[in-house]
Design an enzyme around this catalytic site. Structure first.
Site, PDB file in Angstrom:
ATOM      1  CB  CYS A   2      42.383  27.664  36.488  1.00 18.10           C
ATOM      2  SG  CYS A   2      43.306  28.555  37.754  1.00 18.10           S
ATOM      3  N   GLY A   3      39.603  26.783  35.447  1.00 18.27           N
ATOM      4  CA  GLY A   3      38.770  26.362  34.326  1.00 18.27           C
ATOM      5  C   GLY A   3      38.496  27.533  33.400  1.00 18.27           C
TER       6      GLY A   3
END
Length: 298
Positions: A2-3
């Protein structure tokens, strides 16, 4: 993996460029989460006209016109609905609470992805750059935006599983990491009357923060209480209509970087998402300390 990306604009001259900058930031995080994405944009006059409530709906396989008719009939007012990838963005010249009640009355099984004034929440499955293009995100305006690119590890790849989780009025939370005691906290919140849409651990954090804000606590207090209550490893970005806040857990093993100038404040999981912002060469740039709440208010 995830970012996370977030951009809080201080200079009104940059408001017309919010979507352009947010789209570039989101694209740079695609390598961290390529299966789905979501954004929340505050203040775009096209998506959310001034004085209009807005509700974002998912899991409705119906034409926009049919959704508008059903909610308009329940509300007793004209309603505008536009389909943006998987999200039906509903707006009307009423309060967001009244519009939300009408939407839930007309479509009780639909998933509410976000609601408020000046807030458009969009989610979808696919590569973040493609989603940003399909949403026409680069053309959006406003004073604040947050985004998340997802690499699903604990749940299905669906629009509903994408972040942000926006469970209170104008409130959004994006999360990189994992909560280990979320099941216990979910039970406690359910006992207090809080309803859930999913088994996702991120929703537990979002509901916890939303309850604290509804209890008249400010975002800094809410996030300090979250750090004291939740176990795990995480970076969180929490926004509402007028604020923008970041916190990491006590170990701070999930990456995060913050940059600040007189014109804007931005954060991301990696510096590469900040490198294209105007004036970044003159920004103060740092890695947030463990369990320190960094908050800015419009």
């Amino acid at each position: 993996m995830c970012g996370i990306v977030g951009l809080h604009l201080r200079n009104p001259e940059l408001y017309p460029r919010l979507g352009e900058m947010l789209a570039d930031m989101l694209g740079e995080m695609q390598d961290r989460g390529a299966d789905s994405a979501g954004v929340a944009v505050y203040g775009d006059p096209t998506w959310t006209p001034a004085g209009h409530g807005a509700v974002s709906l998912l899991e409705l396989d119906l034409p926009a016109a049919e959704v508008a008719t059903a909610i308009g009939t329940s509300l007793g007012s004209l309603v505008d609905v536009r389909l943006l990838d998987a999200t039906l963005l509903v707006t009307a010249p009423v309060t967001s609470e009244a519009l939300l009640a009408a939407a839930r009355s007309a479509f009780p099984d639909a998933l509410v992805a976000g609601f408020g004034v000046d807030l458009a929440v969009l989610k979808g499955v696919g590569a973040p750059r493609d989603l940003a293009r399909d949403w026409c995100l680069a053309g959006a305006q406003g004073w604040q935006g947050v985004g998340h690119t997802r690499m699903a590890t604990e749940s299905a790849v669906t629009p509903s599983g994408a972040h942000p989780y926006a469970v209170g009025p104008e409130q959004c939370l994006v999360h990189n990491g994992s909560f280990s005691n979320h099941a216990t906290i979910r039970r406690e919140l359910r006992a207090a009357g809080i309803e859930f849409d999913s088994e996702n651990d991120t929703e537990v954090g979002a509901r916890f923060v939303a309850k604290a804000l509804a209890d008249s606590k400010d975002v800094e207090v809410a996030l300090k209480e979250l750090c004291a209550t939740f176990d795990g490893f995480y970076t969180l970005l929490v926004s509402n209509r007028d604020s923008f806040a970041v916190v990491r857990d006590t170990i701070a093993c999930k990456p995060a970087v913050i940059a600040e100038t007189d014109d804007w404040v931005a954060m991301a999981s990696e510096y590469r998402a900040l490198a294209g912002l105007p004036g970044v060469e003159n920004a103060r740039i740092w890695e947030p300390e463990p369990e320190v709440v960094y908050a800015w208010t419009r």
